[in-house]
Design an enzyme around this catalytic site. Sequence first.
Site, PDB file in Angstrom:
ATOM      1  N   LYS A 139      16.577   9.570   6.202  1.00 24.20           N
ATOM      2  CA  LYS A 139      17.197   8.636   7.153  1.00 24.20           C
ATOM      3  C   LYS A 139      17.932   9.516   8.162  1.00 24.20           C
ATOM      4  CE  LYS A 139      19.773   4.280   7.145  1.00 24.20           C
ATOM      5  NZ  LYS A 139      18.835   3.458   7.909  1.00 24.20           N
TER       6      LYS A 139
HETATM    7  N1  PMP Z   1      13.187   1.124   7.270  1.00 23.89           N
HETATM    8  C1  PMP Z   1      14.042   1.530   8.231  1.00 23.89           C
HETATM    9  C2  PMP Z   1      13.503   2.197   9.446  1.00 23.89           C
HETATM   10  C3  PMP Z   1      15.414   1.312   8.090  1.00 23.89           C
HETATM   11  O1  PMP Z   1      16.267   1.703   9.051  1.00 23.89           O
HETATM   12  C4  PMP Z   1      15.884   0.651   6.937  1.00 23.89           C
HETATM   13  C5  PMP Z   1      17.357   0.407   6.775  1.00 23.89           C
HETATM   14  N2  PMP Z   1      17.967   1.516   6.165  1.00 23.89           N
HETATM   15  C6  PMP Z   1      14.964   0.252   5.964  1.00 23.89           C
HETATM   16  C7  PMP Z   1      13.615   0.502   6.168  1.00 23.89           C
HETATM   17  C8  PMP Z   1      15.392  -0.459   4.715  1.00 23.89           C
HETATM   18  O2  PMP Z   1      16.130   0.407   3.888  1.00 23.89           O
HETATM   19  P1  PMP Z   1      17.284  -0.125   2.961  1.00 23.89           P
HETATM   20  O3  PMP Z   1      16.752  -1.308   2.230  1.00 23.89           O
HETATM   21  O4  PMP Z   1      17.549   1.026   2.048  1.00 23.89           O
HETATM   22  O5  PMP Z   1      18.437  -0.461   3.816  1.00 23.89           O
END
Ligand code: PMP
Length: 273
Positions: A139
């Site tokens: 991320k």
């Molecule tokens: N894909 C992207 C590009 C994101 O920014 C997020 C949010 N973090 C997610 C998927 C979903 O991840 P999570 O469920 O861990 O928030």
Amino acid sequence: DWADANIHILNHGLHYASCVFEGERVYEGEIFKLEEHTDRLFYSAKRMGITVPYTQAELNEACKNIVNIQKVQNGYVRPLIWRGSEMMAISAQKNKIHVAIATWEWGSYFDPKLKLNGIKLDISKWQKPSPNSIPWDAKAAGNYMINTLSKHFAEKNNLNDSMMLDYQGNIAEATGANVFFINLDQTEIHTPIADSFLNGITRKTVMEIAKNLKIKVIEKKIKLEDLQNYKGCFLTGTAAEVTPVSQIGKYHFTVLDIIGKLSDLYQSLVRKK
Ligand code: PMP
């Protein structure tokens, strides 16, 4: 304080996207799945060659403390790790690593009224890069540029978000959330294999909820034209929670009861107090 939260203009995070971060939600004063988010934060840092000058336990404590001090009840937490200003070119070997955590009260990511009827998605012309182009499972700030481009383009066309395809033309994810589809007889849920995009913490949580309901969840490659074979669609993410989708490009979906049920069960899990 907001006014004191300054950084120097010359920092590697701003200029070259040397930055990783997390997005966490606070429900009734508690951060949902804090440890999992901190695990991912440290994993993202490692993938980007950043050594975090704190332990995971220290960051977990700091996240909890800031939420308590700021008295956030239902909101968002944004831990951020970035390279500083010591070297200002591509190489940043000597740059100090900085860590900050922000938190604020926050409601729904998508307009709650839109959420009821399902949101509408564009199809992005920008594809997720191949897994050997960039550490795709981090991320990291740099990975988000195509997401912002895609989201802006969608919003310009009065759509709420954008569906991104991967480098091979498979359905990948929305700009800040994972995607799921429900088959025509509503017996199965299909979702793309997370091999070029974030395997979201909410994705994994909702898959567990579905399995507990004895609904079959299948991870598979899904092409755009396969969308005609699905009756329902929803997004999952920390910010998006469980959000029904009514449209992706020319494909239309029904806001099915089963999506409401998954959303309710997700809400009762995150607000278990
Ligand atoms: N894909 C992207 C590009 C994101 O920014 C997020 C949010 N973090 C997610 C998927 C979903 O991840 P999570 O469920 O861990 O928030």
